[in-house]
Design an enzyme around this catalytic site. Structure first.
Site, PDB file in Angstrom:
ATOM      1  CE  LYS A  39      -8.951  -2.951  -3.077  1.00  0.00           C
ATOM      2  NZ  LYS A  39      -7.983  -2.159  -2.278  1.00  0.00           N
ATOM      3  NE  ARG A 108      -9.368  -2.468   2.796  1.00  0.00           N
ATOM      4  CZ  ARG A 108      -8.192  -3.042   3.024  1.00  0.00           C
ATOM      5  NH1 ARG A 108      -7.256  -2.984   2.100  1.00  0.00           N
ATOM      6  NH2 ARG A 108      -7.947  -3.662   4.161  1.00  0.00           N
ATOM      7  N   GLY A 117      -0.722  -0.678  -4.561  1.00  0.00           N
ATOM      8  CA  GLY A 117       0.154   0.214  -3.817  1.00  0.00           C
ATOM      9  C   GLY A 117       0.264   1.617  -4.372  1.00  0.00           C
ATOM     10  CG  MET A 119      -4.351   5.372  -6.539  1.00  0.00           C
ATOM     11  SD  MET A 119      -5.912   5.523  -7.433  1.00  0.00           S
ATOM     12  CE  MET A 119      -6.411   3.825  -7.522  1.00  0.00           C
ATOM     13  NE  ARG A 352      -5.088  -8.031  -6.763  1.00  0.00           N
ATOM     14  CZ  ARG A 352      -4.523  -7.091  -6.053  1.00  0.00           C
ATOM     15  NH1 ARG A 352      -5.079  -5.906  -5.964  1.00  0.00           N
ATOM     16  NH2 ARG A 352      -3.390  -7.303  -5.409  1.00  0.00           N
ATOM     17  CG  HIS A 468      21.502   0.551 -38.776  1.00  0.00           C
ATOM     18  ND1 HIS A 468      22.526  -0.275 -38.333  1.00  0.00           N
ATOM     19  CD2 HIS A 468      21.258   0.175 -40.057  1.00  0.00           C
ATOM     20  CE1 HIS A 468      22.872  -1.099 -39.295  1.00  0.00           C
ATOM     21  NE2 HIS A 468      22.130  -0.841 -40.364  1.00  0.00           N
ATOM     22  CB  SER A 799       3.801  -3.278 -48.382  1.00  0.00           C
ATOM     23  OG  SER A 799       4.355  -3.671 -47.144  1.00  0.00           O
ATOM     24  CB  CYS A 867       6.735  -4.484 -44.616  1.00  0.00           C
ATOM     25  SG  CYS A 867       6.986  -2.947 -45.540  1.00  0.00           S
ATOM     26  CE1 TYR A 887       2.499  -8.264 -46.158  1.00  0.00           C
ATOM     27  CE2 TYR A 887       0.751  -8.520 -47.770  1.00  0.00           C
ATOM     28  CZ  TYR A 887       1.989  -7.999 -47.410  1.00  0.00           C
ATOM     29  OH  TYR A 887       2.686  -7.214 -48.286  1.00  0.00           O
TER      30      TYR A 887
END
Length: 915
Positions: A39, A108, A117, A119, A352, A468, A799, A867, A887
């Site tokens: 702010k 503020r 809302g 604080m 903002r 699972h 992996s 993986c 990857y």
């Protein structure tokens, strides 16, 4: 600071030469959010732009941190505040709270990240029994002055002095009732004077002190209250939810008051430069005449659409539209604006970068590219994988009437409706008859796989996000709600009892929402996702009927694919999943779990293998399994032709392929009591007892199975090699990779690899094909990570199995802990997020880094991937990019998310390199 390390924190800060704790709005800018909060930084930026911002100053987050650490404000803070207050008074030509024409200010909060809302804020500071008279005289409006005074006492009493806010609300309602009015704007000055007296009595009674009449005392106490609100319960809960660090602190903004409650030519409102719901350009927002800001937020009175301001006050409206365009072009993004009009004069109170829906985020990003405000790389930073996931899953129609009966863990997103069934057999049977079903279990196990595939969704009363049911459901793109403990599931009686005693019988329709965890009775209408239709190839960008959102998603995915370094593979166990993954953009399979191929019709063969008493019996079982396994791989390699397919050899404990020990014991006991034949059941029971382990996840599984059960792994390797050879003969391009699970030492891998290499050589000799099969391992044990340099001598790829690695590093059983104590850990702030959901960078992540580095030091060309479930988690993808993996692999439905995040990770790392 090191020279003063023995001083209290406040004195340390005060003793550092040049430390500045207060900045005028004219001194900061939007890039100082760490110091001035969002702010304060944006108020400074608007001031720099020459926009009409009420004068004021910001107390930094550093001052807050000193206060929170030491319990005292920095020694220099009071003098700095006094100097800035003096300058503000000189500029405004009046003193704070002076009797004849008082300067009033707001205090503020303003943290780096928006916490709406969460604080505290106090308005109208400076009003007292004396100055309220002067304000009334200067404004020419006695009612306005007393209304402002009652607001101050109410906000100050609640926020600063800790008085129960309901007491003020009750008094206000009583005043309206006595006057026989419904809204507070209908109260007259005399009524408000009485209310001020009542409010002051409430303060005296509840706080044990009078409402302070000294304006400077009001301001100082309000500043402290804002500091303290950083550690309020609601603020801490919000930060945990939003994963905002707890050590940032908040700035405090002291701003000269402007008043929207001075009559019909005054008011307050909120505006957006684009629609935050859809992303469309236009006039969006709300306005409320004769009101202060909290009236809009609290919903005390009905607002009017922002477009109405053009009729009410065209001059202010036109000025606001111009300012909104200025701000959007300057911030190059959707802006959220708060403003006040005081007697026809427009003032900007805040701006903002605005929050938006997932759909709006994608639309706005592409719109801004088209407008030339941002480039493609910046556009990628404006969207994220979590937003994309929201867009992919179907959802329930929110306008429908629903009856919610329970709530569990939102394990796999989506909206599913079907008839309740309580076992896998019924799910398959009813599904084949055209019925849509929801499989309801206390918990699922591999036996339930067929039923899970057949069902529209899965609901369990036990388990968590990595149980699972959750893991398999996500892999299949099935909606899943786990751990709905308030639901009593009775599988024997085929019923579920919900709170209140209502019983859901088999065949009753239920609806489950995997995005919220909510469970409903009856059918809730579902809205399909056009984004999934796009990824499935059923909706084409550029077509006449193409959805606008699909166009935006298509473009952002194209941006990401051009930018990313990480490749994205799929966790897929059959040809159908592989084809779906390929449509979703998978560049191979990173994990094929062969245990899923041993279920269903092959269950009996596996039982024979486990029960084998002789080598001949065991070899016969393996011989019968071989062609079945081979055919699985042929189909898989055909689906992924030309792309790598990593096949993990059998991993879970063998007892998972046998009947439940309790169920089997009952069957044997019943057969004996009836004197019925039960030799096979008895042998099974003996095998179950023989294989039973107290902690099977740390027992006979993975590579250990291959070493103690002769022929098991060699059968699987032969099936892979023969399938690859068959595809070669068919002019295909199979690129198989064989992965050995749960390796803890290089010697295990060397033994299995030696046997595998021999089998592959035999198949190559018989087929005449050069197969080029690579052999690697999963790194899922801490010892494997710590000895990765040695293991890399025998492995062509690693992996990282981050699910099991997280279990073994933390000592957690993922099937148990989420439901038992993870909620408490999250609430207490021990976790910001479950380590099974987002990788624990400090612990598990450190082992991944160490293993990756050591492995490549031994073998520079070592291929590295992941993986575990983390391969599709947005934050984790960024970590894997940073570590240098080649990857990630994830469930088919998470592939687009991983692709998008891999692109974002590349862009962000390039940005940090440039900095």
């Amino acid at each position: 600071m090191s020279e003063n390390k023995d001083l209290p924190v406040a004195e340390q800060a005060a003793s550092v030469e040049g430390v500045k704790f207060v900045y005028d709005f004219t001194e900061g800018n939007k890039d100082l959010k760490d110091l001035l909060g969002g702010k304060g930084a944006n108020l400074a930026e608007m001031t720099n732009l020459g926009l009409p911002v009420p004068p004021g100053f910001t107390i930094t987050t550093e001052a807050c941190k000193v206060y929170l650490d030491s319990g005292e404000e920095p020694a220099a803070l009071r003098d700095e505040v006094s100097a800035h207050l003096d300058a503000l008074e000189a500029r405004m030509g009046k003193k704070l709270g002076q009797a004849d024409d008082p300067l009033l200010v707001s205090v503020r909060s303003g943290a780096k990240f928006s916490m709406p809302g969460m604080m505290d804020t106090v308005l109208n500071i400076g009003l007292s029994d004396k100055s309220v008279q002067g304000l009334a005289k200067q404004a020419g409006d006695e009612r306005f002055a007393w209304d402002s005074y009652r607001r101050l006492i109410q906000m100050f009493g609640k926020t600063v002095l800790g008085v129960d806010g309901e007491l003020f609300e009750d008094a206000l309602e009583a005043a309206k009732a006595a006057k026989k009015v419904t809204v507070d704007t209908e109260l007259e000055a005399a009524d408000l004077k009485k209310l001020v007296t009542k409010f002051k009595k409430i303060v005296k009674t509840e706080a044990g002190r009078d409402f302070p009449q000294d304006p400077r005392e009001q301001m100082d106490l309000a500043i402290k209250a804002v500091f303290d609100s950083w550690n309020g319960d609601r603020a801490k809960l919000y930060r945990r939810q939003e994963r905002i660090p707890h050590d940032l602190g908040t700035a405090v903004n002291v701003c000269s008051m402007v008043f929207g409650n001075l009559g019909p030519d005054s008011g307050t409102g909120v505006a957006f430069t684009r629609d935050p719901a859809s992303g469309q350009q236009g006039v969006y927002g709300d306005y409320l005449q004769n009101a202060q800001g909290e009236d809009v937020v609290a919903g005390i009175r009905n607002t009017v659409p922002l477009a109405e301001l053009e009729r009410i006050d065209k001059k202010s409206y036109d000025q606001l539209m111009q300012i909104m365009e200025t701000l959007e072009n300057h911030y190059k993004d959707l802006c959220d604006i708060e403003f006040t009009i005081e007697r026809g004069v427009l003032w900007m109170l805040q701006t903002r970068v605005g929050k938006r829906t997932a759909g709006a985020a994608f639309r706005i990003a592409t719109q801004l590219v088209d407008q030339g405000l941002i480039d493609e790389a910046e556009a990628l930073t404006r969207v994220n994988g979590a937003q994309l996931a929201q867009l992919m899953f179907p959802r329930f129609d929110e306008s429908a009437k629903v009856e919610q009966v329970g709530r569990g863990i939102a394990a796999s997103p989506g909206a599913a409706v079907g008839k309740a069934v309580f076992d896998s057999y019924t799910a398959v049977k009813w599904s084949r008859s055209g019925e849509k079903v929801i499989l309801i279990r206390r918990e699922t196990n591999p036996d339930d796989l067929d039923g899970m595939i057949a069902a529209e969704g899965i609901l369990t009363s036990r388990g968590g996000k990595t149980s699972h049911a959750a893991v398999v459901a996500r892999g299949m793109g099935k909606t899943c709600v786990c751990g709905a403990e308030e639901l009593e599931v009775d599988t024997k009686r085929r019923r579920m009892t919900v709170p209140g005693g209502h019983v859901v019988e088999e065949g009753d329709v239920v609806s489950i929402d995997g995005s919220t965890g909510k469970v409903y009775l009856g059918e809730v209408p579902v809205v399909p996702s056009p984004v999934v239709e796009y990824f499935e190839g059923r909706m084409h960008p550029g077509a006449d009927d193409a959805d606008e959102l699909v166009e935006a998603v298509h473009r952002m995915m194209a941006f990401a694919d051009r930018k990313r370094r990480l490749r994205v593979r799929a966790n897929a166990d059959n040809a159908e999943d592989a084809l779906r993954a390929r449509r979703f953009g998978a560049q191979g399979i990173g994990l094929c779990r062969t245990e899923h191929m041993f279920l269903g019709d092959r269950r009996e063969l596996v039982e024979r293998l486990i029960l084998a008493d002789t080598d001949a019996e065991r070899e016969e079982s393996l011989k019968q399994l071989l062609p079945l396994q081979k055919q699985d791989f042929v189909q898989l390699f055909e689906s992924m032709d030309g792309l790598p397919v990593t096949v993990r050899l059998l991993d879970p404990p063998l007892h998972e392929f046998l009947p439940d020990i309790t169920e089997l014991s009952v069957r044997v006991a019943l057969a004996e009591s009836r004197q019925e034949p039960h030799e096979n059941e008895l042998r099974l029971l003996q095998a179950v007892h023989r294989l039973h382990e107290q902690n099977p996840m740390l027992g006979l599984r993975g590579v250990r199975l291959g070493l103690v059960i002769p022929g098991l792994f060699t059968m699987q390797v032969r099936a892979i090699a023969e399938a690859a050879a068959e595809r070669k003969a068919a002019k295909g391009d199979p690129r198989a990779e064989i992965m050995i699970p749960l390796v803890g030492t290089v010697q295990e891998l060397e033994i299995v690899r030696e046997e595998a290499d021999q089998v592959i050589a035999e198949v190559e000799a018989a087929s005449g094909a050069e197969l080029k099969l690579s052999i690697g391992t999963m790194i899922e044990l801490p010892r494997a990570a710590l000895t990765a340099g040695q293991i890399a001598e025998a492995a062509q790829f690693f992996s990282f199995g981050t699910n099991d690695l997280t279990q073994t590093v933390w000592g957690f059983s993922r099937d148990d802990v989420e439901a038992s104590f993870f909620t408490a850990y999250l609430e207490k702030g021990i976790f910001g997020v479950s380590p099974f959901e987002t990788i624990d960078k400090d612990g598990v992540g450190s082992l991944v880094k160490l293993a990756a580095k050591a492995g490549r030091e031994t073998r520079p060309d070592l291929k590295l991937g992941v993986c575990g479930e983390h391969g599709g988690d947005p934050e984790s993808v960024h970590f894997f990019h940073e570590v240098g993996l080649d990857y990630v692999s994830c469930s088919p439905f998470r592939i687009p998310v991983a692709r998008l995040e891999a692109g974002r990770a590349a862009v962000q790392s390039q940005g940090s390199d440039h900095r």
